[in-house]
Design a protein around this motif. Structure first.
Motif, PDB file in Angstrom:
ATOM      1  N   ALA A 197       0.054   0.704  -1.815  1.00  0.00           N
ATOM      2  CA  ALA A 197       0.116   0.303  -0.406  1.00  0.00           C
ATOM      3  C   ALA A 197       1.413  -0.425  -0.074  1.00  0.00           C
ATOM      4  O   ALA A 197       1.952  -0.290   1.030  1.00  0.00           O
ATOM      5  CB  ALA A 197      -1.082  -0.578  -0.078  1.00  0.00           C
ATOM      6  N   ARG A 232      -3.962  -1.798   4.192  1.00  0.00           N
ATOM      7  CA  ARG A 232      -3.853  -0.552   3.429  1.00  0.00           C
ATOM      8  C   ARG A 232      -4.564  -0.641   2.081  1.00  0.00           C
ATOM      9  O   ARG A 232      -4.809   0.378   1.442  1.00  0.00           O
ATOM     10  CB  ARG A 232      -2.383  -0.201   3.214  1.00  0.00           C
ATOM     11  N   ALA A 254      -8.735   3.243   3.546  1.00  0.00           N
ATOM     12  CA  ALA A 254      -8.069   2.346   2.599  1.00  0.00           C
ATOM     13  C   ALA A 254      -9.084   1.805   1.596  1.00  0.00           C
ATOM     14  O   ALA A 254     -10.226   1.516   1.951  1.00  0.00           O
ATOM     15  CB  ALA A 254      -7.396   1.195   3.340  1.00  0.00           C
TER      16      ALA A 254
END
Length: 666
Positions: A365, A496, A533
């Motif tokens: 991420a 994320r 995510a």
């Protein structure tokens, strides 16, 4: 009928339990027009020219059965009827249920008078006298994700709902991001207001309140919303109270907002009802959830307990048919990854207590590897600070302050350890067990975690959010956000990746509610993730981990409730704790008919020479038990106490303290 010559029933503003009843006074001719139910008044108290303040609750015809002469009301303090009949009925019922006084509730319900604010409000009301009340016509917005008008119709019918909300973020027209729960409750509240009804929404803290206010600002007129916030100044709080008193409104706030003077109540909603911030720390210690239940029973309208998870109390109400279980039309679950018993291969990951799977998710991420969009990563930790708990480096015994025996901790790297109680620096510390003089870290806080992650990802911004460093929002740029539970900021577009650390340490807390609390902390954090995510739970598996990963929160709450029934603990039964001197507690316990109780636990020592006994009883017996305990409290408060030797005229204060549904016992 004119008030002159009539009997005014007054409740005196006093915390003394022996004064928690109506006092009758005569309404003099000069106050006939202003002495109306709900106003603040001043009245004489028996002797010595004492004057007390109170509220005029009701007017009655002259009582011929009383042969004496009633004292007249001294003065009407304000012409505004601040105590509505609905709020008085609620205060009386809630106080009786908790063996407390109605005045303790009224102090939460009615803020102190602010003369300048009140004069301005009266002038505006006088200027608008005779005009048609303005109520803009707006279209009732639809609620997303629960089927066509399923939630709206349930609220319009006044149903009681245990609502599982959709765990995701929503973007408002202003560009601001809030939880989907805030949009759902704001939409339902706006629908009530559009029908000419009031709505009350209670949330745990200011973060939730800001999200709810932003969601309402996007769909409801500004004049329809009243914010009652504990952080407001006294004038602002009184101004909000008067606005709620003026007609149908959407009243939002923290736990005491449940006592707002809302007329034509269409809905009472409580967000995250298992949050401990809903537990009132002041006598009679009534939880927001319980006050909302009583208010809905008295006034009608819909009742909603909403959350990402299900509280055990709400599940009990569902099981007995008092509330209806309602969730999204389609299940929306975060992508949860469990990493119990997994270790890290990277040295930097081991230093930050992060297993390999979680480490790889965070790195992807932050760097954009493997096609993952770059963005912020949330790291939830269990403790604030740098090293909250230290121990002896030699024998491992917890390091305690040489002055007060408080715990020693370290606020930052290289700092001298200091006591968490008295603040004294441990410059000359020596272990009492082995006389060693060096420390080692036992627990790692947010500061230490942020430091280790900063070393592992050079050039990436590190943000710490906790009670001392509150952060409410972050952007969508790559960043490491280290936050304590409940202090997680909202990221634009969502995180994320989310890493939930210290799960085992959180579960080690000695409390019957620890599993329920952990599930709520983790679920609230997981709801901040961007779509798709990963949310990685570190170090936890078993039934709790499976419930979190699969979203079977109602099943977990049902299993918890079954365990409470076996142990005979709340919410399967009710509890009342009685604390005080041993003889006083024994007298109070003996005042309760044993046939009303399941059993009595204690007395057990409770510090400062006091003891505590715990009464367990069924819900059906609650009214009788509360009445008996309250009678014992009044007897104890009115008992004459002999002054200690050498202290003429001194009377020690009563030591008896009663708390129903005490959360500290669990």
């Amino acid at each position: 009928m004119a008030a002159a010559g009539r009997v005014a029933r007054i409740v005196i503003d006093s915390a003394l339990p022996q004064l928690d009843h109506f006092f009758d006074y005569r309404v003099p001719d000069e106050l006939a027009d202003s002495a109306v139910p709900g106003v603040r008044v001043k009245v004489p108290l028996r002797s010595a020219g004492r004057i007390a303040e109170g509220y005029l609750v009701e007017l009655a015809a002259d009582d011929d059965a009383f042969e004496g002469t009633l004292s007249p009301i001294e003065a009407v303090v304000s012409p505004v009827p601040v105590l509505t009949p609905e709020v008085w009925a609620l205060a009386r019922r809630v106080a009786d249920r908790s063996a407390g006084t109605a005045n303790d509730i009224l102090r939460l319900a009615v803020p102190g008078r602010q003369v300048r604010v009140e004069k301005g409000w009266l002038a505006q009301r006088e200027a608008a006298a005779g005009a048609e009340p303005a109520h803009p016509s707006i279209s009732e917005p639809p609620v997303r994700g629960y089927g066509d008008r399923v939630l709206e119709d349930a609220v319009a019918k006044g149903e009681r709902l245990a609502l599982q909300v959709i765990p995701r973020l929503a973007q408002l027209p202003s560009g601001e991001w809030v939880g989907e729960w805030a949009v759902t409750l704001a939409t339902l509240a706006t629908g009530c207001w559009a029908r000419g009804e009031s709505a009350i929404v209670a949330v745990p803290d200011y973060r939730d309140l800001d999200q709810l206010a932003a969601a309402l600002a996007a769909i409801a007129p500004a004049e329809a919303v009243v914010r009652a916030d504990a952080s407001q100044s006294n004038p602002d709080r009184y101004r909000a109270f008067l606005a709620a008193l003026s007609g149908s409104r959407i009243v939002i706030g923290n736990r005491s907002v449940v006592y707002a003077p809302a007329s034509k109540l269409g809905m009472v909603a409580v967000w995250d009802d298992s949050d401990p911030l809903h537990a009132e720390p002041l006598s009679p210690y009534v939880n927001t959830r319980d006050a909302a239940l009583v208010r809905q029973e008295l006034q009608g309208g819909a009742l909603i307990f909403a959350g990402h998870t299900r509280s055990v109390e709400a599940q009990r109400l569902v099981d007995i048919g008092w509330m209806r279980d309602l969730g999204p039309e389609r299940a929306v679950l975060p992508k949860v990854v469990l990493t119990a018993n997994q270790t890290a291969a990277e040295s930097a990951a081991r230093a930050a207590r992060i297993p390999s799977t979680a480490w790889q998710a965070a790195r992807a991420a932050l760097t954009g590897d493997k096609g993952v969009p770059r963005g912020p990563v949330l790291i939830q930790v269990g403790r604030p600070g740098y090293a909250p708990v230290l121990a002896c480096a030699s024998c491992g015994q917890a390091a305690r302050c040489n002055r007060c025996e408080g715990p020693l901790g370290q606020s930052r790297a290289g700092a001298v350890p200091a006591c968490g109680w008295c603040g004294a620096l441990a410059t000359d510390w020596k272990c009492e067990h082995c006389e060693h003089t060096r420390f080692r870290m036992v627990t790692v806080g947010a500061g230490r975690t942020a430091e280790e992650l900063g070393r592992a990802f050079p050039g990436v911004r590190v943000i710490v959010s906790d009670g001392d460093h509150p952060v409410q929002t972050v952007g969508d740029a790559a960043a490491i956000v280290v936050a304590t539970r409940g202090a997680e900021p909202i990221a634009a577009g969502g995180y994320r990746a989310i890493l939930l650390l210290d799960g085992e340490r959180m579960l080690a807390r000695e409390n019957l509610r620890v599993a329920e609390d952990c599930l709520r902390w983790w679920s609230n954090a997981a709801a901040l993730a961007a779509p798709g995510a990963p949310t990685v739970l570190v170090g936890v598996s078993g039934a709790l981990g499976r419930a979190f990963a699969t979203g079977r929160f109602a099943d977990f709450a049902r299993a918890e409730l079954a365990g409470r029934r076996e142990l005979r603990f709340p919410p399967a039964v009710r509890l009342a704790s009685i604390t005080g001197a041993a003889d006083v507690v024994e007298e109070a316990v003996s005042a309760v008919d044993p046939t009303l109780l399941i059993d009595v636990l204690g007395p057990a020592p409770h510090g400062d020479g006091l003891v505590r006994s715990i009464l367990r009883f069924d819900y059906a017996r609650g009214t009788e038990v509360a009445a008996a305990v309250r009678a014992a409290t009044v007897r104890n408060a009115t008992r004459r106490r002999r002054a200690p030797a050498g202290k003429t005229g001194f009377r020690p204060a009563p030591t008896l303290r009663v708390r129903f549904d005490d959360p500290d016992i669990l």
